[in-house]
Scaffold this motif. Structure first.
Motif, PDB file in Angstrom:
ATOM      1  N   VAL A  62       0.834  -1.209   0.000  1.00 44.67           N
ATOM      2  CA  VAL A  62       0.000   0.000   0.000  1.00 44.67           C
ATOM      3  C   VAL A  62       0.866   1.257   0.000  1.00 44.67           C
ATOM      4  CG1 VAL A  62      -1.682   1.330   1.332  1.00 44.67           C
ATOM      5  CG2 VAL A  62      -1.974  -1.144   1.075  1.00 44.67           C
ATOM      6  N   LEU A  63       1.923   1.237   0.813  1.00 48.81           N
ATOM      7  CA  LEU A  63       2.806   2.408   0.886  1.00 48.81           C
ATOM      8  C   LEU A  63       3.525   2.670  -0.430  1.00 48.81           C
ATOM      9  CD1 LEU A  63       4.372   1.954   4.444  1.00 48.81           C
ATOM     10  CD2 LEU A  63       2.580   3.545   3.755  1.00 48.81           C
ATOM     11  N   MET A  64       3.770   1.643  -1.221  1.00 52.52           N
ATOM     12  CA  MET A  64       4.428   1.825  -2.506  1.00 52.52           C
ATOM     13  C   MET A  64       3.435   2.176  -3.618  1.00 52.52           C
ATOM     14  SD  MET A  64       7.662   1.425  -1.863  1.00 52.52           S
ATOM     15  CE  MET A  64       7.355   2.102  -0.211  1.00 52.52           C
ATOM     16  N   VAL A  65       2.252   1.592  -3.563  1.00 52.99           N
ATOM     17  CA  VAL A  65       1.277   1.795  -4.642  1.00 52.99           C
ATOM     18  C   VAL A  65       0.728   3.216  -4.631  1.00 52.99           C
ATOM     19  CG1 VAL A  65      -1.040   1.151  -5.420  1.00 52.99           C
ATOM     20  CG2 VAL A  65       0.636  -0.620  -4.883  1.00 52.99           C
ATOM     21  N   SER A  71       2.031   9.736  -8.670  1.00 52.35           N
ATOM     22  CA  SER A  71       3.002  10.262  -9.634  1.00 52.35           C
ATOM     23  C   SER A  71       2.518  10.054 -11.066  1.00 52.35           C
ATOM     24  CB  SER A  71       4.355   9.583  -9.428  1.00 52.35           C
ATOM     25  OG  SER A  71       4.264   8.183  -9.670  1.00 52.35           O
ATOM     26  N   ILE A  72       1.884   8.914 -11.336  1.00 49.05           N
ATOM     27  CA  ILE A  72       1.357   8.675 -12.685  1.00 49.05           C
ATOM     28  C   ILE A  72       0.236   9.662 -13.021  1.00 49.05           C
ATOM     29  CG2 ILE A  72       0.084   7.020 -14.096  1.00 49.05           C
ATOM     30  CD1 ILE A  72       1.636   4.789 -12.755  1.00 49.05           C
ATOM     31  N   VAL A  73      -0.683   9.864 -12.064  1.00 47.79           N
ATOM     32  CA  VAL A  73      -1.799  10.781 -12.304  1.00 47.79           C
ATOM     33  C   VAL A  73      -1.292  12.206 -12.505  1.00 47.79           C
ATOM     34  CG1 VAL A  73      -3.838  11.811 -11.235  1.00 47.79           C
ATOM     35  CG2 VAL A  73      -3.458   9.340 -11.070  1.00 47.79           C
ATOM     36  N   TYR A  87      10.211   6.742 -13.818  1.00 45.56           N
ATOM     37  CA  TYR A  87      11.365   6.584 -12.935  1.00 45.56           C
ATOM     38  C   TYR A  87      10.903   6.360 -11.489  1.00 45.56           C
ATOM     39  CZ  TYR A  87      14.088   8.478 -16.835  1.00 45.56           C
ATOM     40  OH  TYR A  87      14.675   8.690 -18.057  1.00 45.56           O
ATOM     41  N   VAL A  88       9.889   7.117 -11.097  1.00 44.03           N
ATOM     42  CA  VAL A  88       9.371   6.977  -9.735  1.00 44.03           C
ATOM     43  C   VAL A  88       8.783   5.590  -9.522  1.00 44.03           C
ATOM     44  CG1 VAL A  88       7.715   7.863  -8.062  1.00 44.03           C
ATOM     45  CG2 VAL A  88       8.923   9.453  -9.571  1.00 44.03           C
ATOM     46  N   VAL A  89       7.991   5.126 -10.466  1.00 46.16           N
ATOM     47  CA  VAL A  89       7.360   3.812 -10.351  1.00 46.16           C
ATOM     48  C   VAL A  89       8.422   2.713 -10.310  1.00 46.16           C
ATOM     49  CG1 VAL A  89       5.860   2.148 -11.495  1.00 46.16           C
ATOM     50  CG2 VAL A  89       5.214   4.561 -11.415  1.00 46.16           C
ATOM     51  N   SER A  90       9.434   2.819 -11.155  1.00 38.20           N
ATOM     52  CA  SER A  90      10.500   1.811 -11.164  1.00 38.20           C
ATOM     53  C   SER A  90      11.262   1.791  -9.840  1.00 38.20           C
ATOM     54  CB  SER A  90      11.467   2.081 -12.317  1.00 38.20           C
ATOM     55  OG  SER A  90      10.785   2.055 -13.563  1.00 38.20           O
ATOM     56  N   SER A  91      11.562   2.962  -9.310  1.00 38.61           N
ATOM     57  CA  SER A  91      12.283   3.029  -8.040  1.00 38.61           C
ATOM     58  C   SER A  91      11.452   2.467  -6.891  1.00 38.61           C
ATOM     59  CB  SER A  91      12.672   4.480  -7.741  1.00 38.61           C
ATOM     60  OG  SER A  91      13.471   5.017  -8.780  1.00 38.61           O
ATOM     61  N   GLY A  93       9.145   0.267  -7.171  1.00 35.90           N
ATOM     62  CA  GLY A  93       9.075  -1.176  -7.358  1.00 35.90           C
ATOM     63  C   GLY A  93      10.283  -1.888  -6.789  1.00 35.90           C
ATOM     64  N   VAL A  94      11.471  -1.302  -6.962  1.00 34.63           N
ATOM     65  CA  VAL A  94      12.683  -1.899  -6.391  1.00 34.63           C
ATOM     66  C   VAL A  94      12.644  -1.856  -4.873  1.00 34.63           C
ATOM     67  CG1 VAL A  94      15.189  -1.664  -6.225  1.00 34.63           C
ATOM     68  CG2 VAL A  94      14.048  -1.381  -8.423  1.00 34.63           C
ATOM     69  N   VAL A  95      12.207  -0.732  -4.310  1.00 34.56           N
ATOM     70  CA  VAL A  95      12.079  -0.642  -2.856  1.00 34.56           C
ATOM     71  C   VAL A  95      11.090  -1.678  -2.329  1.00 34.56           C
ATOM     72  CG1 VAL A  95      11.387   0.849  -0.941  1.00 34.56           C
ATOM     73  CG2 VAL A  95      12.721   1.793  -2.832  1.00 34.56           C
ATOM     74  N   TRP A  96      10.006  -1.888  -3.049  1.00 26.31           N
ATOM     75  CA  TRP A  96       9.012  -2.897  -2.652  1.00 26.31           C
ATOM     76  C   TRP A  96       9.623  -4.292  -2.636  1.00 26.31           C
ATOM     77  CZ3 TRP A  96       6.746  -6.950  -5.506  1.00 26.31           C
ATOM     78  CH2 TRP A  96       5.649  -7.567  -4.887  1.00 26.31           C
TER      79      TRP A  96
END
Length: 235
Positions: A62-65, A71-73, A87-91, A93-96
């Motif tokens: 939840v904290l990542m989504v 950021s996408i919106v 870039y934000v989504v990829s980063s 995802g790695v943290v997740w």
């Protein structure tokens, strides 16, 4: 532990009168006051709370989504399509992946989750390389450096997890791994930039780390010196 015959309050060993009702404490002859203490446990063990793996994965997800969607919106509403939000989504995802990889399996298999973390990092670097303009740097630069870091970290972390390396031996291994790591990084960077390699600044790191690792190994065999250092430095 004795109790008052009048009010039932618990009494300390050796008291003559109840501190609550002042009734005289009578102990049968031949029976010591603290005799029953031998049957009582001397300590109380606390049962640690079980870690809820599924709850942790849900909270991290939840904290990542949420920031990823925001950021996408925002990027889609105020920009000409998706750009920086990728870039934000990829980063995120790695943290997740890094946060949940140790808890996916019931057993904490260190080599497995380290491998998963390295693959996730490689995925992020590949995504950044694909999204950015200019010459590609993933294959000649990011891939070998990441694999080099993983190859050095994996055995050290695994041996430390299995208690094979600990204390000063672990410190010596980390120091030597750091020196070898920077030697590999300099070689890869030189090949990428100059198409040739020549060790320079990484040798300085080797000259610093190698003697410190040797000192750590010597101290590991001289426990009296280590105990003296702990005494003087109040460790």
């Amino acid at each position: 532990m004795p109790y008052c015959v009048n009010c039932g309050v618990q009494l300390n060993a050796g008291v003559r009168r109840c501190p609550l009702c002042e009734v005289e404490v009578v102990v049968p002859s031949g029976l010591p006051v603290s005799a029953s203490d031998r049957n009582l446990p001397q300590r109380r063990d606390m049962v640690p709370a079980a870690f809820d793996r599924s709850l942790w994965i849900q909270v991290v997800s939840v904290l990542m989504v949420i920031p990823a969607l925001l950021s996408i919106v925002i990027n889609a509403a105020f920009g000409a399509g998706l750009s920086w939000s990728l870039y934000v989504v990829s980063s995120l995802g790695v943290v997740w992946v890094w946060c949940i990889s140790p808890f996916v399996y019931r057993r904490n298999i260190v080599p497995l989750w380290l491998t998963i973390d390295a693959l996730a990092l490689l995925g992020l670097l590949y995504a950044v390389d694909s999204l950015s303009s200019g010459p590609s740097w993933f294959l000649p630069l990011a891939l070998p450096i990441t694999l080099w870091v993983a190859a050095l970290a994996l055995p050290i972390v695994t041996l430390a997890w299995k208690r094979v390396l600990h204390g000063l031996h672990l410190m010596a291994a980390v120091l030597l791994a750091v020196a070898v790591l920077f030697i590999g990084i300099e070689v890869v960077v030189d090949l990428y930039v100059f198409d040739a390699w020549r060790l320079q600044w990484s040798l300085i790191i080797l000259v610093v780390c190698a003697p410190l690792a040797l000192v750590a190994l010597i101290l590991s065999r001289r426990q009296s010196i280590v105990e003296g250092m702990k005494f003087w430095f109040r460790v």
